[in-house]
Design an enzyme around this catalytic site. Structure first.
Site, PDB file in Angstrom:
ATOM      1  N   SER A 105      25.130 -13.770  35.254  1.00 46.16           N
ATOM      2  CA  SER A 105      26.014 -13.065  36.182  1.00 46.16           C
ATOM      3  C   SER A 105      27.458 -13.521  36.019  1.00 46.16           C
ATOM      4  O   SER A 105      28.390 -12.728  36.191  1.00 46.16           O
ATOM      5  CB  SER A 105      25.545 -13.290  37.622  1.00 46.16           C
ATOM      6  OG  SER A 105      25.617 -14.667  37.966  1.00 46.16           O
ATOM      7  N   HIS A 141      21.025 -12.472  35.927  1.00 46.08           N
ATOM      8  CA  HIS A 141      20.373 -13.639  36.519  1.00 46.08           C
ATOM      9  C   HIS A 141      21.153 -14.904  36.180  1.00 46.08           C
ATOM     10  O   HIS A 141      21.573 -15.094  35.036  1.00 46.08           O
ATOM     11  CB  HIS A 141      18.939 -13.748  35.994  1.00 46.08           C
ATOM     12  CG  HIS A 141      18.154 -14.881  36.576  1.00 46.08           C
ATOM     13  ND1 HIS A 141      17.596 -15.880  35.814  1.00 46.08           N
ATOM     14  CD2 HIS A 141      17.845 -15.175  37.858  1.00 46.08           C
ATOM     15  CE1 HIS A 141      16.960 -16.729  36.595  1.00 46.08           C
ATOM     16  NE2 HIS A 141      17.097 -16.329  37.839  1.00 46.08           N
ATOM     17  N   SER A 142      21.364 -15.747  37.185  1.00 42.62           N
ATOM     18  CA  SER A 142      21.901 -17.092  36.991  1.00 42.62           C
ATOM     19  C   SER A 142      23.234 -17.062  36.224  1.00 42.62           C
ATOM     20  O   SER A 142      24.154 -16.333  36.587  1.00 42.62           O
ATOM     21  CB  SER A 142      20.851 -17.945  36.274  1.00 42.62           C
ATOM     22  OG  SER A 142      21.202 -19.302  36.238  1.00 42.62           O
ATOM     23  N   LEU A 143      23.328 -17.826  35.139  1.00 45.62           N
ATOM     24  CA  LEU A 143      24.568 -17.898  34.364  1.00 45.62           C
ATOM     25  C   LEU A 143      24.955 -16.535  33.794  1.00 45.62           C
ATOM     26  O   LEU A 143      26.154 -16.264  33.582  1.00 45.62           O
ATOM     27  CB  LEU A 143      24.415 -18.912  33.230  1.00 45.62           C
ATOM     28  CG  LEU A 143      25.619 -19.118  32.310  1.00 45.62           C
ATOM     29  CD1 LEU A 143      26.801 -19.684  33.082  1.00 45.62           C
ATOM     30  CD2 LEU A 143      25.256 -20.018  31.140  1.00 45.62           C
ATOM     31  N   LEU A 166      21.439 -12.055  40.630  1.00 47.77           N
ATOM     32  CA  LEU A 166      20.229 -12.690  41.139  1.00 47.77           C
ATOM     33  C   LEU A 166      20.318 -14.201  40.950  1.00 47.77           C
ATOM     34  O   LEU A 166      20.513 -14.669  39.824  1.00 47.77           O
ATOM     35  CB  LEU A 166      18.990 -12.154  40.413  1.00 47.77           C
ATOM     36  CG  LEU A 166      18.795 -10.641  40.372  1.00 47.77           C
ATOM     37  CD1 LEU A 166      17.516 -10.304  39.610  1.00 47.77           C
ATOM     38  CD2 LEU A 166      18.738 -10.062  41.773  1.00 47.77           C
TER      39      LEU A 166
END
Length: 735
Positions: free
Chosen positions: A406, A402-404, A485
């Site tokens: 990834s 999720h977010s950072l 995501l």
């Protein structure tokens, strides 16, 4: 004590600390149904959004009879009749362990009870339960998570139960009732006679009194519990005055569903690490809760959409990866320089958004990357040690980031090092210095020497990194899928100099030898999420990302067969441009070309006036209001094309000898149809009909964990065989 048949198949001296490699047996071996089948209640009629996605169903079993074979005589409880339970702190009801877990806990409990201090039993040994995510410590009566630190729960041994809801009596009461029952009725013949309402009460042949309630025996199989509260006593007095039977709760000895070893989860064939983004420092347990929500949502989707798949020997397991909670980074220096004004808001920003600055900092990036990598390796080793079948059976590993998170896991998978950017920076700086030193031979000589040293250092560092990659693998497994995501990964890649290659392959972004598939999943209103496909093929910025199928769609077209669709602004702009230019041309013809300062040749290019001898003649400028308005209208139409469209028009002009604007536009479209991605990467969630875009900006970034469409997408891509079952939409259907 008598252990009967189950004890014959289970070793008492040592507990089973890992799930066996073969977890499913033939249907003929299933003499009794699983516990989950009796917790249905009204699930089929409930709206999906209102159903709690818990590890066990929330509705209690509604049974009128026992499922295990009836006994003829009162005897010791067999392990199959005992059921163990666990309860979270916030829950009011006990949840039953599945039969496989309960039997092993009970056998461990009996082995410890018979322990003669000979040292044959390891008192510290624990039993894996709840799909292998938790361990039970029978001595401490605790169920402890294996892979994270939060979420310890109490356990309870159930022997006596209240009929109807089948909740266990507390062990301190149940053990005393069991002692009294065996002393009074052991060996007596059991005659199950369901009581019918009638006047008068049956004689009480035995009784035991507690502070809050008392228990009466009317027969060896008719035992009732009566509360001692004032309201309960008043109601009993009223009933007795009317000649009715006393009201109480009937107690049952032994659980309603017999525990069997066949009631167990399948082996794990796909391990999924769930990686959080920013904000974990602010809420250290959030990723554990988010992973639980995602796990239960996927589990419910599997049972709801593919009920037969649950009977197979395959399942995916989700493990949370906490990479931020143990990091100190700056040692709270940032906190010391934070102003006191609006301290609460500033602390939230320090605990969340500041993680992005930490990761882009050369001082802390490696610390963050190593923290995530070490945590993944720790979890993987712990999982493989408890599931020894996983690696030999070629178990797969994927990431949901999720977010950072990834971005960080992408760098770990690909081995990206910011030193590459620093090399480019030094080359750029030296080039600037070389320009400034123009004419100064001494400075130019120093710049030349510095450039040679930079190249030498660059070659040395490249050699070191290559040898390190050969000696130590970044991860001990090949990544099957990376599900990003709400990811800003494409922005990071763009700032690192990644540009479209035009081949349609993801190889220049992430080699398939390191990660087989990359999926970029985002909500259209997520302010943190960006697209990836335009970094592979530039013109995909004008092509819509694929919409994720709604889980309840009866038939779903395979994603690989869904045709590309351009944005409405793209498809309509060219047609509108043609119509508007035609209108302008007609107006110009009607006005006789007033306002033009130059004539136009056959090729459409404007030329200055010339006489028959070829001598240039300067035309006089003549202002016309209609001509000025027509020019302005042309400019407005041209501006409707986006930067991407103008870029593609340039591509079309390079390949098309004609310069007519209409031909250029359509030629570029034809060229684009010939270039496609190897497979699609961008998948967009559908917005709800009543969804407010402005409110979604605040909620969309954290709404992936409980989204049913995301869960369905993950399920069908972690188990590709399910896509064949669900994707049977006829070719060419509009979706």
């Amino acid at each position: 004590m008598d252990f009967h048949s189950v004890a014959d198949g289970i070793t008492m001296s040592t507990s089973q600390s890992s799930y066996s490699a073969s977890s499913s047996s033939s249907d003929g071996d299933k003499q009794y149904q699983s516990l989950e089948g009796f917790y249905k209640g009204s699930d089929e009629e409930e709206d999906f959004d209102s159903i709690a996605l818990d590890e066990t169903p929330s509705v209690s079993p509604r049974l009128k009879r026992y499922l295990f074979p009836k006994k003829e005589f009162v005897e010791e409880l067999r392990p199959e009749e005992v059921r163990w339970f666990y309860k979270n702190e916030k829950s009011k009801k006990w949840s039953a362990f599945i039969g496989y877990d309960s039997l092993r806990i009970e056998c461990r409990y009996r082995a410890l009870s018979l322990n003669d201090d000979s040292g044959d039993i390891d008192l510290n040994d624990k039993i894996l339960v709840r799909g292998g995510l938790y361990e039970v410590d029978v001595l401490k009566n605790l169920c402890i998570p294996v892979y994270w630190t939060e979420d310890e729960v109490q356990i309870c041994r159930g022997t006596w139960f209240e009929e109807g809801y089948w909740q266990p009596l507390p062990h301190r009461y149940a053990s005393l009732i069991e002692i009294e029952h065996m002393l009074k009725f052991k060996g007596e013949k059991l005659v199950d006679s369901a009581p019918e309402p009638h006047k008068g009460s049956k004689p009480v042949i035995h009784n035991i009194q507690f502070n809050d309630f008392h228990v009466d025996w009317n027969a060896s199989d008719e035992i009732y519990k009566y509360n001692e509260s004032v309201s309960s006593k008043l109601m009993r007095n009223v009933r007795q005055s009317l000649g009715w039977q006393k009201s109480g709760t009937r107690l049952r000895r032994g659980y309603c569903i017999e525990a069997v070893m066949d009631d167990k989860p399948p082996d794990v064939c796909h391990l999924v690490f769930v990686i959080h983004g920013i904000g974990q420092k602010m809420d250290t347990g959030s990723i554990v809760r988010c992973t639980k929500d995602l796990r239960q949502c996927v589990k419910y989707m599997s049972a709801k959409m593919f009920p037969e798949f649950d009977q197979t020997s395959k399942r995916a397991e989700f493990l949370p990866v906490q990479w931020r909670s143990s990091l100190k980074l700056d040692g709270d220096v940032v906190e010391s320089v934070t102003p006191q004004k609006m301290k609460g808001v500033r602390n939230i920003l320090n605990s969340s958004a500041l993680d992005i600055l930490y990761y882009t900092s050369p001082l802390y990036r490696s610390e963050i990357t190593n923290s995530l990598k070490l945590e993944i390796l720790r979890l993987y080793d712990a999982f493989c040690s408890r599931h020894p079948y996983f690696e030999p059976s070629n178990g797969k590993v994927s990431f949901v980031a999720h977010s950072l998170g990834s971005v960080i896991i992408y760098d770990i998978i690909t081995g990206w090092n910011p030193a590459n950017s620093y090399d480019e920076l030094m080359s750029s700086v030296l080039s600037e210095e070389e320009q400034f030193a123009s004419g100064n031979s001494e400075l130019l000589s120093d710049v030349k020497e510095a450039r040679a040293k930079v190249h030498e250092l660059d070659d040395l560092m490249t050699s070191i990194r290559q040898r390190q990659r050969q000696a130590v693998k970044s991860l001990p497994f090949i990544v099957e899928n990376l599900f990003a995501l709400g990811s800003p990964l494409s922005v990071f890649l763009a700032l690192r100099g990644i540009r479209p290659q035009g081949s349609g392959s993801q190889e220049h972004i992430v080699p398939s030898s390191l990660c087989k598939r990359l999926f970029n999943i985002f909500h259209p209103s997520d302010p943190v999420a960006y697209r990836l496909e335009p970094l592979i093929l530039k013109h995909y910025s004008t092509i819509m990302p694929l919409h994720i199928h709604h889980f309840s769609d009866p038939k779903k077209q395979p994603y690989s067969k869904i045709p590309r669709r351009a944005y409405a602004a793209f498809t309509g702009a060219i047609d509108e441009l043609r119509k508007e230019k035609d209108k302008v041309s007609l107006k110009e013809e009607d006005s006789g070309g007033e306002g033009e300062t130059a004539s136009t040749d056959q090729s459409g290019e404007k030329q200055n006036g010339a006489d028959s001898s070829g001598v240039q003649v300067k035309s006089q400028t003549k202002f016309s209001l209609s001509g000025w308005l027509n020019k302005r209208k042309k400019r407005e139409v041209d501006e409707k094309l986006s930067a991407e469209l103008q870029m593609m028009n340039t591509i079309g002009k390079a390949s098309e000898p004609k310069c007519d604007d209409d031909n250029v536009s359509y030629t570029s479209l034809e060229d684009l149809d010939k270039t496609e991605l190897e497979y699609r990467l961008d998948f967009q969630l559908r917005e709800q009909r009543m969804e407010n875009s402005y409110l979604s900006v605040l909620t969309s970034h954290t709404a992936y964990w409980t989204n049913k469409d995301v869960a369905y997408f993950l399920l069908t891509h972690l188990h590709p065989e399910l896509q064949e079952e669900s994707c049977s939409l006829p070719t060419g259907s509009d979706h």
